[in-house]
Design an enzyme around this catalytic site. Structure first.
Site, mmCIF file in Angstrom:
data_model
loop_
_atom_site.group_PDB
_atom_site.id
_atom_site.type_symbol
_atom_site.label_atom_id
_atom_site.label_comp_id
_atom_site.label_asym_id
_atom_site.label_seq_id
_atom_site.Cartn_x
_atom_site.Cartn_y
_atom_site.Cartn_z
ATOM 1 C CB THR A 18 69.724 30.441 50.628
ATOM 2 O OG1 THR A 18 68.920 29.973 51.700
ATOM 3 C CG2 THR A 18 68.955 30.326 49.335
ATOM 4 C CD GLU A 193 64.584 36.679 55.241
ATOM 5 O OE1 GLU A 193 65.211 35.900 55.981
ATOM 6 O OE2 GLU A 193 64.810 36.797 54.034
ATOM 7 C CE LYS A 208 67.134 43.289 47.893
ATOM 8 N NZ LYS A 208 65.910 42.484 47.858
HETATM 9 N N1 HSE Z 1 63.976 38.884 51.191
HETATM 10 C C1 HSE Z 1 64.442 39.337 49.914
HETATM 11 C C2 HSE Z 1 63.227 39.453 48.978
HETATM 12 C C3 HSE Z 1 65.445 38.364 49.370
HETATM 13 O O1 HSE Z 1 62.137 38.984 49.316
HETATM 14 O O2 HSE Z 1 63.374 40.037 47.917
HETATM 15 C C4 HSE Z 1 66.355 38.937 48.325
HETATM 16 O O3 HSE Z 1 67.075 40.045 48.741
#
Ligand code: HSE
Length: 441
Positions: A18, A193, A208
């Site tokens: 992606t 996911e 993060k």
């Molecule tokens: N899985 C992450 C989210 C994607 O839903 O924010 C971006 O880091």
């Protein structure tokens, strides 16, 4: 009209999923604009991807399935790592840095958990390891905190930094059902996911937050000290009760400087409905940063998605390309923002924080139950700010309490005692209130 430079900077992309695919497409789409910004042409000379789509790579000189071939090719100036995960991403990035290449990565897990090691190599080799796209997708939050707010002592930051989790809570708030049902919807829509644990258990957000905390406070990356709690225990009833008290429930990553040390925590949070952050819905991300000089600043936008994340990857690429064009021999910005880091600032254990709390206590509707609960809370010096008692379902009434500021360690002991009361049937659900809610900002 000024002359467009013919200088070419070679870029290799490892991983065409992606984000990698989005990056390739964006570089093609905006190539003229990007060349004008840089004063050189960014040419994707190499790609390595698990399965080659010949149409996608037809204009690229070198394409194959071995990312190490990209890391080892002397003609590649900048390597982009968009494979994700730790293995082989760590070894590819390390190899490229050791070979004197600049690297752009979108890999938050890699930066949060192995970044200290990789940045040390980058520094020794005088190259840049850039990672804007690893936090909050297309929102340029790394640059905002590291560069835009560099004059400030950052007091705190708080963000909605997982789009999937925010989508689930938003849907539950609008009555779409229980956690499991909405999660299924998120998976069907392709947000979560296939194994959504990283999203719903807060690990993705903790990666993060770890990165943002290092940049905000000048501390080493310490993912293992970031408290992480997901959203799976939140029910539509909690959302409704919080609403009656004037709050919404958001899954926040919070980093806070206190006199005792730094708090780094990811958990569901009660947030006053009047705050701008409370109105960031769906898969959107937003980060609120409070600096001592500037006050509160808010950054919002898409936290995921091919083109949005590619926007951040290419921004890093442009920065590095400018650095190459300028002939700089070492990076201008220390990767985590501080040339001299604060190595000895304690990171507080979650039990050492103070907060206000929402408690949902499933109790039998009997005379005296509230008095017993109040007496336990009082014995741990926890005072109650608000109480609502709902209608009984099968003889059990949810008692909803909002506490004043209290020590988490004491609250844990109080919850243990409350759960042991004969009149309490089940676990107490506890949600922390945002620490900055009552502040002027
Ligand atoms: N899985 C992450 C989210 C994607 O839903 O924010 C971006 O880091």
């Amino acid at each position: 009209m000024s002359k467009v430079s013919t200088r070419i900077i070679n870029v290799g992309i490892c991983g065409l999923g992606t984000v990698g695919g989005g990056t390739l497409a964006l570089l093609n789409k905006n190539s003229a604009e990007i060349s004008r910004r840089v004063g050189a042409s960014l040419q994707v000379s190499h790609v390595a991807t698990r399965s080659l789509n010949y149409e996608q790579v037809s204009n690229i000189h070198h394409s194959g399935t071995d990312p190490f071939a990209v890391a080892d090719d002397p003609s590649v100036d900048i390597l982009i790592e968009t494979i994700g995960g730790y293995d082989p991403a760590f070894d590819i990035v390390k190899k490229a840095l050791l070979n004197g290449k600049h690297v752009v990565t979108a890999n938050k897990a890699l930066v949060a958990e192995r970044g200290n090691e990789l940045f040390e190599i980058a520094e020794k080799k005088g190259v840049v390891l850039a990672f804007e796209s690893s936090v909050a997708g297309g929102i340029p939050i790394i640059k905002a905190v590291r560069e835009g707010l560099a004059a400030n002592k950052i007091n705190w930051l708080a963000g909605i930094i997982n789009g999937t989790g925010n989508f689930i809570l938003t849907e539950m708030t609008s009555g779409a059902g229980q956690f499991e049902e909405v999660l299924k919807e998120a998976q069907e829509l392709g947000y979560a996911e296939a194994d959504p644990t990283f999203d719903v258990e807060g690990i993705d957000a903790a990666h993060k937050l770890t990165i943002m905390s290092s940049i905000a406070f000048g501390i080493p990356l310490q993912f293992d000290k970031t408290y992480t709690e997901g959203i799976s225990s939140i029910t539509p009833e909690d959302i409704r009760y919080a609403d009656e008290l004037g709050y919404c429930i958001k899954h926040l990553g919070i980093a806070l400087r206190t006199e005792k040390g730094i708090e780094m925590r990811v958990h569901p949070t009660l947030l006053s409905k009047s705050r701008l952050l409370a109105n960031v819905n769906g898969v959107g991300n937003a980060v609120l940063v409070h600096g001592d000089a500037v006050g509160a600043t808010l950054y919002s936008g898409p936290g995921a998605g091919a083109e949005a994340t590619a926007s951040a990857v290419v921004a890093d690429l442009i920065d590095i390309a400018r650095h190459v064009v300028a002939g700089a021999t070492s990076p201008i910005y220390p990767p985590l923002g501080y040339t001299q880091k604060y190595d000895d600032v304690p990171i507080l254990h979650i039990e050492d924080i103070d907060a206000e709390y929402y408690l949902r206590i499933p109790a039998i509707d009997r005379v005296g139950v509230m008095a017993k609960i109040s007496s336990i809370l009082q014995s741990f010096e926890i005072s109650i700010e608000a109480v609502i008692q709902k209608e009984a379902v099968n003889g059990v009434v949810p008692i909803i309490l909002l506490t004043h500021r209290a020590a988490e360690r004491k609250l844990n002991l109080a919850i243990q005692d409350i759960e042991m009361l004969e009149d309490v049937k089940g676990k107490v659900n506890r949600i922390r209130v945002a620490p900055f809610d009552r502040a002027e900002t």
